[in-house]
Design an enzyme around this catalytic site. Structure first.
Site, PDB file in Angstrom:
ATOM      1  N   ASP A  38       0.834  -1.201   0.000  1.00 36.43           N
ATOM      2  CA  ASP A  38       0.000   0.000   0.000  1.00 36.43           C
ATOM      3  C   ASP A  38       0.872   1.255   0.000  1.00 36.43           C
ATOM      4  OD1 ASP A  38      -2.339   1.425  -0.020  1.00 36.43           O
ATOM      5  OD2 ASP A  38      -2.841   1.068   2.083  1.00 36.43           O
ATOM      6  N   ASN A  40       1.280   3.432  -2.895  1.00 36.27           N
ATOM      7  CA  ASN A  40       1.813   3.852  -4.210  1.00 36.27           C
ATOM      8  C   ASN A  40       1.339   5.256  -4.577  1.00 36.27           C
ATOM      9  OD1 ASN A  40       2.798   1.291  -4.356  1.00 36.27           O
ATOM     10  ND2 ASN A  40       1.437   0.593  -5.993  1.00 36.27           N
ATOM     11  N   GLY A  41       0.037   5.515  -4.345  1.00 34.48           N
ATOM     12  CA  GLY A  41      -0.539   6.809  -4.707  1.00 34.48           C
ATOM     13  C   GLY A  41       0.106   7.932  -3.910  1.00 34.48           C
ATOM     14  N   SER A  83      -7.788  -5.357  -5.010  1.00 32.64           N
ATOM     15  CA  SER A  83      -8.898  -5.911  -4.219  1.00 32.64           C
ATOM     16  C   SER A  83     -10.215  -5.835  -5.000  1.00 32.64           C
ATOM     17  CB  SER A  83      -9.043  -5.126  -2.909  1.00 32.64           C
ATOM     18  OG  SER A  83      -9.589  -3.843  -3.166  1.00 32.64           O
ATOM     19  N   GLU A  85     -12.584  -4.288  -4.052  1.00 26.37           N
ATOM     20  CA  GLU A  85     -13.046  -2.909  -3.853  1.00 26.37           C
ATOM     21  C   GLU A  85     -12.298  -1.923  -4.759  1.00 26.37           C
ATOM     22  OE1 GLU A  85     -12.357  -5.028  -1.234  1.00 26.37           O
ATOM     23  OE2 GLU A  85     -14.499  -5.399  -0.964  1.00 26.37           O
ATOM     24  N   ASN A  86     -11.165  -2.351  -5.290  1.00 24.45           N
ATOM     25  CA  ASN A  86     -10.364  -1.413  -6.096  1.00 24.45           C
ATOM     26  C   ASN A  86     -11.008  -1.075  -7.445  1.00 24.45           C
ATOM     27  OD1 ASN A  86      -7.198  -2.694  -4.834  1.00 24.45           O
ATOM     28  ND2 ASN A  86      -8.284  -0.840  -4.239  1.00 24.45           N
ATOM     29  N   ARG A  89     -12.054   2.570  -8.200  1.00 24.91           N
ATOM     30  CA  ARG A  89     -11.101   3.640  -8.569  1.00 24.91           C
ATOM     31  C   ARG A  89     -11.427   4.179  -9.967  1.00 24.91           C
ATOM     32  NH1 ARG A  89      -5.348   2.510  -5.738  1.00 24.91           N
ATOM     33  NH2 ARG A  89      -6.218   1.918  -3.732  1.00 24.91           N
ATOM     34  N   ARG A 212      -5.420  -1.676   9.001  1.00 25.17           N
ATOM     35  CA  ARG A 212      -6.641  -2.421   8.656  1.00 25.17           C
ATOM     36  C   ARG A 212      -6.304  -3.522   7.662  1.00 25.17           C
ATOM     37  NH1 ARG A 212      -7.859   2.893   6.826  1.00 25.17           N
ATOM     38  NH2 ARG A 212      -7.233   3.213   4.664  1.00 25.17           N
ATOM     39  N   LEU A 213      -7.268  -4.437   7.519  1.00 28.33           N
ATOM     40  CA  LEU A 213      -7.030  -5.583   6.632  1.00 28.33           C
ATOM     41  C   LEU A 213      -7.560  -5.372   5.222  1.00 28.33           C
ATOM     42  CD1 LEU A 213      -7.660  -8.682   8.908  1.00 28.33           C
ATOM     43  CD2 LEU A 213      -5.506  -7.839   7.995  1.00 28.33           C
TER      44      LEU A 213
END
Ligand code: IPE
Ligand code: IPE
Ligand code: MG
Length: 261
Positions: A38, A40-41, A83, A85-86, A89, A212-213
């Site tokens: 996590d 990168n942004g 994920s 959820e990604n 984006r 968080r996971l």
């Protein structure tokens, strides 16, 4: 666990002040390390760059991490790359990531051959663009005979989706009369997860400081040791990895008991 000590020492020459190879016990290297890559942004934004530049820079960290894992003698390295959820984006970022996964994998196949690494994917690959899916299949085919470290890339992975998938598959077996509900146990349940056949992670590393996971390996992380570093993924290197392993080796893993390491 396979390890070439000479290569390992050469790889870990020129140590920074706070950590060196002799700080870790080579007889207690974790078998399976998993990483939530996590930041990168934020890495890109801090440099006035587009987020995509952060993802491109993150590829270099991943390559070094694969090599580090082979040198240390891990059995399994798994990483969270995208994920379920990604997909929320912006479309151009999703497209860039899907293309980056395909081009990177093709480019890195020689490394997998050289280091005898076997590739696996965790997640639902059906939803991926054709280019990405077909390169992933090529990666699987090309590395199927390798018997060194397993490298598992989690793409379109969501732990809740994975658990629901397992429930559905098991229900089908029961419905067809092929399975008695009394025979459903943890082992059987695990065999319907994407991670079938892999040991649970011993160590989970998350970069960029988030605690968080994010829907990652909810079942498999039940007794995993966590290590969170503020380092952003593109800055994560072999020394950061060693710091995480040193921290892991200082833990007392009781698994609910009262003694043990
Ligand atoms: C991780 O970096 C890469 C992916 C989730 C694909 P991020 O893109 O989440 O970077 P931040 O968290 O926004 O800094
Ligand atoms: C988790 O990172 C997913 C991956 C690293 C692939 P995110 O950046 O998507 O997680 P949140 O949104 O901060 O929880
Ligand atoms: Mg993030």
């Amino acid at each position: 666990m396979q390890r070439d000590l000479e290569k390992l020492r050469a790889f870990y020459a020129e140590a920074p002040d706070d950590i060196c190879l002799s700080d870790v016990d080579l007889d207690r290297i974790p078998s399976h390390v998993s990483i939530i890559m996590d930041g990168n942004g934020r890495w890109a934004q801090a440099r006035g760059l587009d987020r995509s530049e952060g993802h491109v820079a993150g590829v270099d960290s991943l390559r070094e991490t694969v090599t580090t894992s082979v040198r240390l003698g891990l059995d399994v390295l798994s990483v969270y790359a995208f994920s379920t959820e990604n997909w929320k984006r912006p479309q151009h970022e999703v497209n860039l990531l899907m293309h980056l996964f395909a081009t990177t994998l093709l480019k890195e196949l020689p490394l997998f051959h050289q280091e005898n690494v076997r590739l696996r994917f965790l997640g639902d690959l059906n939803q991926l663009p054709d280019e990405t899916r077909s390169v992933f299949q090529e990666g699987l085919d090309e590395t199927a005979d390798h018997d060194g470290m397993t490298f598992a890339l989690a793409v379109n992975y969501g732990a809740r989706k994975e658990i629901v998938k397992a429930c559905r598959e098991i229900s089908e077996l029961v419905k067809r009369g092929e399975l008695d509900p009394a025979d459903i146990d943890e082992e059987l349940f695990s065999s319907h997860l994407y991670t079938v056949g892999l040991p649970d992670p011993d160590l989970l590393i998350r970069t960029s400081g988030e605690l968080r996971l994010s829907n990652y390996l909810l079942w498999q992380l039940a007794y995993t040791e966590f290590y969170v570093t503020d380092t952003l993924w593109p800055d994560f290197d072999r020394w950061e990895f060693l710091r995480a392993v040193r921290s892991f080796q200082g833990r007392n893993r009781r698994f609910g008991g009262v003694t043990g390491k």
